[in-house]
Motif scaffolding. Structure first.
Motif, mmCIF file in Angstrom:
data_model
loop_
_atom_site.group_PDB
_atom_site.id
_atom_site.type_symbol
_atom_site.label_atom_id
_atom_site.label_comp_id
_atom_site.label_asym_id
_atom_site.label_seq_id
_atom_site.Cartn_x
_atom_site.Cartn_y
_atom_site.Cartn_z
ATOM 1 N N LEU A 112 0.810 -1.220 0.000
ATOM 2 C CA LEU A 112 0.000 0.000 0.000
ATOM 3 C C LEU A 112 0.844 1.271 0.000
ATOM 4 O O LEU A 112 1.981 1.286 0.495
ATOM 5 N N LYS A 113 0.257 2.346 -0.529
ATOM 6 C CA LYS A 113 0.919 3.645 -0.485
ATOM 7 C C LYS A 113 1.134 4.076 0.957
ATOM 8 O O LYS A 113 0.301 3.844 1.826
ATOM 9 N N GLY A 114 2.283 4.674 1.181
ATOM 10 C CA GLY A 114 2.642 5.096 2.530
ATOM 11 C C GLY A 114 3.406 4.049 3.314
ATOM 12 O O GLY A 114 3.974 4.353 4.369
ATOM 13 N N LYS A 115 3.441 2.811 2.805
ATOM 14 C CA LYS A 115 4.150 1.732 3.486
ATOM 15 C C LYS A 115 5.610 1.679 3.023
ATOM 16 O O LYS A 115 5.950 2.040 1.894
ATOM 17 N N ILE A 242 12.790 -13.220 -15.079
ATOM 18 C CA ILE A 242 13.322 -12.146 -15.929
ATOM 19 C C ILE A 242 13.445 -10.848 -15.135
ATOM 20 O O ILE A 242 12.728 -10.629 -14.165
ATOM 21 N N PRO A 243 14.360 -9.956 -15.545
ATOM 22 C CA PRO A 243 14.476 -8.651 -14.880
ATOM 23 C C PRO A 243 13.268 -7.787 -15.212
ATOM 24 O O PRO A 243 12.584 -8.000 -16.216
ATOM 25 N N PHE A 244 13.001 -6.801 -14.370
ATOM 26 C CA PHE A 244 11.842 -5.943 -14.576
ATOM 27 C C PHE A 244 12.095 -4.595 -13.926
ATOM 28 O O PHE A 244 13.092 -4.389 -13.221
ATOM 29 N N ILE A 245 11.193 -3.662 -14.189
ATOM 30 C CA ILE A 245 11.280 -2.321 -13.613
ATOM 31 C C ILE A 245 10.216 -2.205 -12.534
ATOM 32 O O ILE A 245 9.032 -2.451 -12.783
ATOM 33 N N LEU A 246 10.624 -1.828 -11.336
ATOM 34 C CA LEU A 246 9.721 -1.741 -10.192
ATOM 35 C C LEU A 246 9.763 -0.324 -9.634
ATOM 36 O O LEU A 246 10.807 0.130 -9.170
ATOM 37 N N ASP A 247 8.642 0.366 -9.710
ATOM 38 C CA ASP A 247 8.548 1.746 -9.241
ATOM 39 C C ASP A 247 9.631 2.609 -9.882
ATOM 40 O O ASP A 247 10.338 3.370 -9.214
ATOM 41 N N LYS A 256 19.754 -6.071 -0.841
ATOM 42 C CA LYS A 256 19.462 -6.535 0.500
ATOM 43 C C LYS A 256 19.765 -5.448 1.532
ATOM 44 O O LYS A 256 20.823 -4.826 1.494
ATOM 45 N N GLY A 257 18.814 -5.191 2.412
ATOM 46 C CA GLY A 257 18.986 -4.217 3.469
ATOM 47 C C GLY A 257 18.436 -2.832 3.150
ATOM 48 O O GLY A 257 18.186 -2.049 4.065
ATOM 49 N N LYS A 258 18.215 -2.544 1.875
ATOM 50 C CA LYS A 258 17.663 -1.243 1.495
ATOM 51 C C LYS A 258 16.153 -1.253 1.672
ATOM 52 O O LYS A 258 15.511 -2.287 1.643
ATOM 53 N N TYR A 259 15.587 -0.062 1.817
ATOM 54 C CA TYR A 259 14.153 0.087 2.003
ATOM 55 C C TYR A 259 13.503 0.618 0.729
ATOM 56 O O TYR A 259 14.127 1.384 -0.025
ATOM 57 N N ALA A 260 12.269 0.223 0.515
ATOM 58 C CA ALA A 260 11.469 0.768 -0.585
ATOM 59 C C ALA A 260 10.238 1.423 0.037
ATOM 60 O O ALA A 260 9.531 0.811 0.835
ATOM 61 N N LEU A 261 9.983 2.668 -0.350
ATOM 62 C CA LEU A 261 8.832 3.419 0.133
ATOM 63 C C LEU A 261 7.864 3.633 -1.004
ATOM 64 O O LEU A 261 8.243 4.115 -2.078
ATOM 65 N N HIS A 262 6.609 3.287 -0.776
ATOM 66 C CA HIS A 262 5.575 3.506 -1.782
ATOM 67 C C HIS A 262 4.968 4.886 -1.563
ATOM 68 O O HIS A 262 4.150 5.090 -0.676
ATOM 69 N N ASN A 263 5.418 5.850 -2.367
ATOM 70 C CA ASN A 263 4.936 7.229 -2.235
ATOM 71 C C ASN A 263 3.517 7.384 -2.782
ATOM 72 O O ASN A 263 3.145 6.704 -3.728
#
Length: 263
Positions: A112-115, A242-247, A256-263
């Motif tokens: 979800l957005k904000g997560k 296969i590779p893909f584009i995410l956000d 590994k260890g990085k965060y992703a924020l759904h704006n």
């Protein structure tokens, strides 16, 4: 049709035992002939690989919910046991030669957005993202019960929702709760490790980008609660990651260890 979903993403049903007929083919007998046919009751295309005793291969694509003749024999020369002894049949999701698909599609983050969630394992992760069926997968660390969202519009091809245990031995590979779906460009996605009874969609459903499809869990081949997802294309050897584009970011950048924020 009983196509198994493996948590590693490779989808295959085969007939490897003499005289055992796969449940996705049937024999139609006439006065003079035996026809080997298939009826695809699935909501996605499939293809059948036929291997004869001389190790020659042929591939036959079958459209959604359609029937096709695979082989024809003279009834006075062979019987059904002969066919199963001399031919092996392998069933796969997809088409046997998908040449074009949308490599530039921008997938949405699967929450979800904000997560904000941390990457537990990225592309080529040494723990379990090291096979042709999983090398471009991404795992996000999620507590049990977090909302999982569709990353693209799709049609649900298969669902597993009844498993409740997890572990790190191979016996758990096929015991994750999953949603498996096909996209408009004939690529596939698998979301995995939902909690027991945590999947909200069913076979044949059309799901929309951003829609909540279930709740995260810790089922199957898993050492801790998380969401695993992979994009696949079909090949003559089955589905491959296969590779893909995410956000708007290439999947390889999710380390590994990085965060992703759904704006």
């Amino acid at each position: 049709m009983n196509f198994r979903i493996l948590i590693i993403g490779f989808l295959l049903v085969s007939c490897s035992e003499t005289y055992k007929k796969p449940n996705y083919i049937k024999f139609n007998l006439t006065t003079d002939s035996i026809f080997v046919t298939t009826k695809n009751k699935n909501v996605s295309p499939i293809f059948i690989k036929i291997v004869d005793r001389a190790a020659k291969e042929q591939f036959i694509d079958i459209d959604k919910k359609s029937e096709k003749i695979l082989l024809k024999f003279n009834k006075s020369v062979v019987d059904t046991n002969y066919i199963l002894e001399h031919y092996k049949f392998y069933g796969y999701y997809g088409t046997s030669n998908l040449k074009n698909y949308d490599t530039l599609y921008n997938y949405q983050l699967p929450f979800l957005k904000g997560k904000r969630y941390r990457v537990l394992q990225g592309n080529f992760g040494s723990y379990s993202h090291n096979k042709i069926t999983s090398k471009y997968a991404i795992d996000f660390k999620m507590k049990i019960g977090q909302e999982v969202c569709a990353i693209r519009d799709a049609i649900v091809v298969d669902v597993k929702n009844h498993f409740e245990k997890n572990g790190t031995s191979k016996k758990y590979l096929n015991k994750a709760n999953v949603v498996f779906a096909i996209h408009k460009d004939d690529t596939y996605v698998q979301y995995a490790h939902f909690k027991k009874d945590g999947v909200l969609v069913k076979l044949g459903d059309t799901i929309k980008k951003g829609q909540i499809i279930g709740y995260s869990g810790n089922t199957g081949f898993s050492s801790e609660p998380h969401l695993h997802f992979t994009i696949y294309k079909p090949t003559k050897n089955g589905l491959v990651s296969i590779p893909f584009i995410l956000d708007s970011i290439p999947s390889s950048k999710y380390k590994k260890g990085k965060y992703a924020l759904h704006n």
